[in-house]
Scaffold this active site. Structure first.
Site, PDB file in Angstrom:
ATOM      1  N   GLY A 114      22.861  24.036 -25.891  1.00 41.54           N
ATOM      2  CA  GLY A 114      24.019  23.843 -25.045  1.00 41.54           C
ATOM      3  C   GLY A 114      24.314  25.130 -24.300  1.00 41.54           C
ATOM      4  N   MET A 115      24.304  25.052 -22.975  1.00 44.56           N
ATOM      5  CA  MET A 115      24.367  26.275 -22.177  1.00 44.56           C
ATOM      6  C   MET A 115      25.439  26.171 -21.104  1.00 44.56           C
ATOM      7  SD  MET A 115      21.067  28.314 -20.880  1.00 44.56           S
ATOM      8  CE  MET A 115      21.195  30.058 -20.484  1.00 44.56           C
ATOM      9  N   SER A 116      26.419  27.095 -21.179  1.00 44.76           N
ATOM     10  CA  SER A 116      27.502  27.123 -20.203  1.00 44.76           C
ATOM     11  C   SER A 116      27.384  28.284 -19.238  1.00 44.76           C
ATOM     12  CB  SER A 116      28.848  27.234 -20.937  1.00 44.76           C
ATOM     13  OG  SER A 116      28.929  28.479 -21.612  1.00 44.76           O
ATOM     14  N   GLY A 157      28.116  31.259 -20.329  1.00 39.63           N
ATOM     15  CA  GLY A 157      28.977  32.261 -20.952  1.00 39.63           C
ATOM     16  C   GLY A 157      28.180  33.198 -21.833  1.00 39.63           C
ATOM     17  N   VAL A 158      28.844  34.224 -22.338  1.00 42.41           N
ATOM     18  CA  VAL A 158      28.142  35.252 -23.100  1.00 42.41           C
ATOM     19  C   VAL A 158      27.518  34.694 -24.373  1.00 42.41           C
ATOM     20  CG1 VAL A 158      30.261  35.978 -24.288  1.00 42.41           C
ATOM     21  CG2 VAL A 158      28.348  37.582 -24.062  1.00 42.41           C
ATOM     22  N   CYS A 166      35.863  17.030 -30.039  1.00 41.61           N
ATOM     23  CA  CYS A 166      34.854  17.271 -29.008  1.00 41.61           C
ATOM     24  C   CYS A 166      33.533  17.778 -29.570  1.00 41.61           C
ATOM     25  CB  CYS A 166      35.391  18.269 -27.974  1.00 41.61           C
ATOM     26  SG  CYS A 166      34.243  18.625 -26.630  1.00 41.61           S
ATOM     27  N   GLY A 193      26.106  27.911 -29.280  1.00 45.47           N
ATOM     28  CA  GLY A 193      26.550  29.280 -29.487  1.00 45.47           C
ATOM     29  C   GLY A 193      27.748  29.400 -30.396  1.00 45.47           C
ATOM     30  N   CYS A 252      39.955  23.434 -22.494  1.00 46.73           N
ATOM     31  CA  CYS A 252      39.120  23.457 -21.290  1.00 46.73           C
ATOM     32  C   CYS A 252      39.646  22.554 -20.179  1.00 46.73           C
ATOM     33  CB  CYS A 252      37.679  23.088 -21.633  1.00 46.73           C
ATOM     34  SG  CYS A 252      37.450  21.393 -22.238  1.00 46.73           S
TER      35      CYS A 252
END
Length: 340
Positions: free
Chosen positions: A6-8, A10-11, A92, A116, A186
């Site tokens: 899962g990739m947003s 963000g760091v 969620c 993450g 969010c």
């Protein structure tokens, strides 16, 4: 071995991708479109694309907006009309994010998935474990299923300090290295949940009475959706500090109490789930966490009729219906349920 992350952008997701690649995984990034304003060309999606391109990672998009609306946003709004204080991340994470990542992985013929989150998994027992950091996120993950746990990887699980994650991001030259942590819900970037809840079609929160714990009317409230258990601000003047004890939608009243009256030594939790699929016993002792920022407290838990009766060794501050009671055996998460 391939893995779907899962990739947003963000760091946390960037560093997770870096670690997974160093571990020998072939990473496929997955950007989930969740909120109504999420689009294939929105800022958040482009940020994920840029991060994936920088690392030479394939990125796929998954449109989860309708699922997110039904599973998270709608129940969130309805909870306030029912006198509960919801925690949308609890619904969620297992119900939308990780379920969607598993679905994408299945479509690609990939078994492993990753996020993450700050949590760990004991592979020998397929158990969810706390991360050694104050950023530990297991409170939001206790509803993960055994099947989900068997597929999941948490590359950030062993970090004890967020600063170490940021240092790795800076070392790698990630743009997100100095970005602020996201704290708000969010789909409520301005934090104004009452406007969001009030916009629910066909629902209106009427004025009603403030009562003390003895049933005496001591004032008027502006609608139950404006209040949560433990709240002090925005109640008005009563000659002494007062707090929300309980919200009663059945008669449209809000019960107020003094500071000393906020505590409770027991609660009932419903809609129970267990990380290994079954309850540890009909009666057992565990540490119980009643909100994400609370310290786990020793308690005795008795199961009956699909509910958990929790009796604490010492009274706890303002257990809030709608929040979760999560059961811990040391660093191991047993399961939990929603406070009734």
């Amino acid at each position: 071995m391939k893995i779907v992350l899962g990739m947003s952008g963000g760091v946390d997701s960037c560093v997770a991708a870096k670690i997974l690649k160093e571990q020998g995984f072939e990473v496929v990034g997955c950007c989930l479109l969740l909120t109504p304003d999420a689009q294939p060309d929105s800022e958040s999606t482009l940020r994920a694309k840029q991060a994936a391109d920088r690392m030479g990672i394939e990125l796929v998009l998954a449109d989860c907006r309708e699922e997110f609306r039904k599973t998270v946003m709608q129940p969130f709004a309805e909870s306030y009309f029912a006198g509960r204080t919801p925690n949308p991340c609890v619904d969620c994470n297992p119900g939308v994010k990780i379920r969607s990542l598993c679905r994408v992985a299945d479509d690609l013929g990939i078994e492993a998935v990753a996020t993450g989150h700050y949590a760990r998994i004991d592979r020998k027992t397929n158990s969810l474990l706390c991360a050694p950091t104050k950023k530990d996120q297991t409170y939001f993950l206790y509803r993960l299923t055994p099947e989900q746990l068997s597929r999941l990887h948490f590359p950030l699980g062993e970090f004890s300090e967020k600063s170490d994650v940021r240092a790795l991001a800076q070392e790698a030259g990630f743009d997100a290295a100095n970005a602020k942590d996201s704290q708000e819900i969010c789909f409520l970037p301005d934090g104004d949940y009452t406007s969001f809840v009030s916009a629910l079609p066909g629902m209106k929160s009427e004025e009603g009475d403030f009562l003390d714990i003895y049933g005496n009317c001591i004032g008027r409230h502006k609608g139950i959706i404006h209040y949560t258990a433990g709240q002090r601000k925005g109640l008005g003047a009563f000659g002494k500090p007062m707090y929300v004890k309980r919200i009663c939608p059945q008669n449209n009243t809000v019960i107020l109490c003094t500071a000393e009256e906020r505590f409770a030594d027991n609660l009932t939790a419903t809609d129970l789930t267990w990380c290994n699929g079954t309850a540890p016993a009909d009666a057992f002792e565990a540490l119980v966490k009643i909100r994400s920022t609370a310290k786990p407290a020793p308690a005795k838990i008795t199961l009956h009729d699909g509910k958990a009766s929790v009796i604490f060794e010492t009274a706890q501050l303002s257990p809030s219906p709608g929040q979760s009671a999560v059961f811990y055996d040391g660093e191991k998460i047993l399961g939990g349920g929603f406070i009734e």
